[in-house]
Design a protein around this motif. Structure first.
Motif, short mmCIF file in Angstrom:
data_model
loop_
_atom_site.label_atom_id
_atom_site.label_comp_id
_atom_site.label_asym_id
_atom_site.label_seq_id
_atom_site.Cartn_x
_atom_site.Cartn_y
_atom_site.Cartn_z
N GLN A 279 -4.48 13.30 -3.39
CA GLN A 279 -5.97 13.32 -3.23
C GLN A 279 -6.40 12.60 -2.06
N VAL B 211 -1.44 -0.11 -5.98
CA VAL B 211 -1.84 1.27 -6.61
C VAL B 211 -1.44 2.36 -6.23
N ASN B 212 -0.99 3.34 -7.21
CA ASN B 212 -0.32 4.56 -7.11
C ASN B 212 -1.34 5.68 -7.58
N TRP B 213 -2.37 5.72 -7.04
CA TRP B 213 -3.25 6.84 -7.28
C TRP B 213 -2.71 8.03 -6.89
N LEU B 214 -3.11 9.02 -7.50
CA LEU B 214 -2.92 10.69 -7.23
C LEU B 214 -2.48 10.77 -5.62
N PRO B 215 -1.44 10.80 -5.27
CA PRO B 215 -1.07 10.73 -3.73
C PRO B 215 -1.69 11.90 -3.08
N ARG C 39 0.90 -1.08 -0.13
CA ARG C 39 -0.15 0.05 -0.06
C ARG C 39 0.90 1.37 0.14
N GLN D 43 -9.03 11.49 -1.29
CA GLN D 43 -10.27 10.31 -1.59
C GLN D 43 -9.58 9.08 -2.26
N ASN D 44 -8.29 9.18 -2.49
CA ASN D 44 -7.75 8.03 -3.04
C ASN D 44 -7.08 7.03 -1.84
N TYR D 45 -7.36 7.34 -0.65
CA TYR D 45 -6.93 6.63 0.65
C TYR D 45 -8.08 5.76 1.09
N GLN E 30 -3.39 3.62 0.87
CA GLN E 30 -4.42 3.26 -0.17
C GLN E 30 -4.60 2.01 -0.38
N LYS E 31 -5.71 1.56 -1.34
CA LYS E 31 -5.89 0.28 -1.84
C LYS E 31 -4.43 -0.33 -2.22
#
Length: 127
Positions: free
Chosen positions: A110, A104-108, A32, A112-114, A100-101
């Motif tokens: 943001q 994944v490396n969603w926009l860190p 994560r 809402q990405n956690y 995060q999930k």
């Protein structure tokens, strides 16, 4: 049960340093991305750093923390760290970590990405 517990906050004088810890009970911690955010009284939550599950590190584009804060992680102990140097009263806030999930490396930057968050630790910098 997934849990993040922050520690290391406290009262410090201008120019001082602190090392924040984010300890996890999640056995999937190493998969994560872990982010650090802060929120000062009356202000929006602000992204300050993230440690990617793949070893990458992320910092905001703004000058607010650049060169002063350093993020790291130790997957063996399921702990993320945020080293705070050169602190000023403007750094006073509650500092929280979040995960995060997996994989994944969603926009860190943001929030809402956690997927889940810790309770936070207070950092107070006196002038």
């Amino acid at each position: 049960q997934r849990q993040l517990v922050e520690s290391g906050g406290g009262l410090v004088q201008t120019g001082g340093s602190l090392r924040l810890s984010c300890a996890s009970s999640d056995v999937t911690f190493r998969s994560r991305t872990v982010g650090w955010f802060r929120q000062a009284t009356g202000k929006d939550r602000e992204f300050v750093a993230a440690a990617g599950w793949n070893g990458d590190t992320y910092y905001p584009d703004s000058e607010s923390v650049k060169g002063r804060f350093t993020v790291s992680r130790d997957d063996a102990t399921r702990t993320a760290y945020l080293q705070l140097n050169g602190l000023t009263p403007e750094d006073t806030a509650i500092y929280s970590c979040a995960a995060q999930k997996s994989y994944v490396n969603w926009l860190p930057e943001q929030p809402q990405n956690y997927a889940y968050w810790g309770q936070g630790t207070q950092v107070t910098v006196s002038s």
